[in-house]
Design a protein around this motif. Structure first.
Motif, PDB file in Angstrom:
ATOM      1  N   ARG A 112     -11.219   0.518  -0.321  1.00  0.00           N
ATOM      2  CA  ARG A 112     -10.653   1.710  -0.973  1.00  0.00           C
ATOM      3  C   ARG A 112     -10.869   1.705  -2.452  1.00  0.00           C
ATOM      4  N   LEU A 133      -8.872  -1.546   3.649  1.00  0.00           N
ATOM      5  CA  LEU A 133      -8.064  -1.447   2.438  1.00  0.00           C
ATOM      6  C   LEU A 133      -8.794  -1.992   1.214  1.00  0.00           C
ATOM      7  N   ALA A 139       2.507   3.318   7.665  1.00  0.00           N
ATOM      8  CA  ALA A 139       1.148   3.076   7.167  1.00  0.00           C
ATOM      9  C   ALA A 139       0.115   3.806   8.020  1.00  0.00           C
ATOM     10  N   ASP A 171       2.461   1.658  -3.428  1.00  0.00           N
ATOM     11  CA  ASP A 171       1.474   2.082  -4.419  1.00  0.00           C
ATOM     12  C   ASP A 171       1.087   3.547  -4.248  1.00  0.00           C
ATOM     13  N   GLU A 172       0.965   4.008  -3.015  1.00  0.00           N
ATOM     14  CA  GLU A 172       0.511   5.371  -2.774  1.00  0.00           C
ATOM     15  C   GLU A 172       1.614   6.415  -2.878  1.00  0.00           C
ATOM     16  N   SER A 173       2.857   6.000  -2.704  1.00  0.00           N
ATOM     17  CA  SER A 173       3.916   7.007  -2.707  1.00  0.00           C
ATOM     18  C   SER A 173       4.911   6.843  -3.853  1.00  0.00           C
ATOM     19  N   ASP A 174       4.764   5.813  -4.646  1.00  0.00           N
ATOM     20  CA  ASP A 174       5.688   5.537  -5.748  1.00  0.00           C
ATOM     21  C   ASP A 174       7.138   5.459  -5.273  1.00  0.00           C
ATOM     22  N   MET A 196       0.831  -1.202   0.000  1.00  0.00           N
ATOM     23  CA  MET A 196       0.000   0.000   0.000  1.00  0.00           C
ATOM     24  C   MET A 196       0.867   1.254   0.000  1.00  0.00           C
ATOM     25  N   LEU A 197       1.903   1.254   0.822  1.00  0.00           N
ATOM     26  CA  LEU A 197       2.795   2.410   0.889  1.00  0.00           C
ATOM     27  C   LEU A 197       3.516   2.632  -0.435  1.00  0.00           C
ATOM     28  N   ARG A 237      -0.165   7.422   7.132  1.00  0.00           N
ATOM     29  CA  ARG A 237      -0.704   7.729   5.808  1.00  0.00           C
ATOM     30  C   ARG A 237      -2.130   7.241   5.606  1.00  0.00           C
ATOM     31  N   SER A 238      -2.646   6.486   6.528  1.00  0.00           N
ATOM     32  CA  SER A 238      -3.951   5.866   6.313  1.00  0.00           C
ATOM     33  C   SER A 238      -4.836   6.037   7.542  1.00  0.00           C
TER      34      SER A 238
END
Length: 83
Positions: A83, A80, A27, A10-13, A7-8, A30-31
């Motif tokens: 989402r 998750l 996590a 994917d969300e932050s590249d 997830m991290l 950020r979530s």
């Protein structure tokens, strides 16, 4: 932890490396899927397990995993997926 790490990423590249504690901390920052108080309780259990001795202490950790950690991760998975 792999789900949170993914997830991290994917969300932050950006690649995420580190300990399970670091991944959980990143996590939760950020979530909204992880409650701060619950995260702290899980980290306390993790840290306490490192120097645990005695049957009673082991039982308390097992009950904490069953009562706190497993429901928290089930809730995280639902959050998750939603989402």
């Amino acid at each position: 932890m792999n789900l949170l790490k993914r997830m991290l990423v994917d969300e932050s590249d950006a690649a995420v490396a580190g300990t399970p504690r670091g991944i959980l901390l990143a996590a939760s920052n950020r979530s909204d899927c992880i409650d701060e108080a619950l995260r702290m309780k899980m980290l306390e259990n993790h840290c306490g397990a490192v120097c645990m001795t005695g049957d009673e202490a082991e039982r308390r950790l097992i009950y904490a995993i069953i009562d706190v950690c497993i429901p928290a991760f089930q809730n995280l998975a639902r959050c998750l997926v939603g989402r």
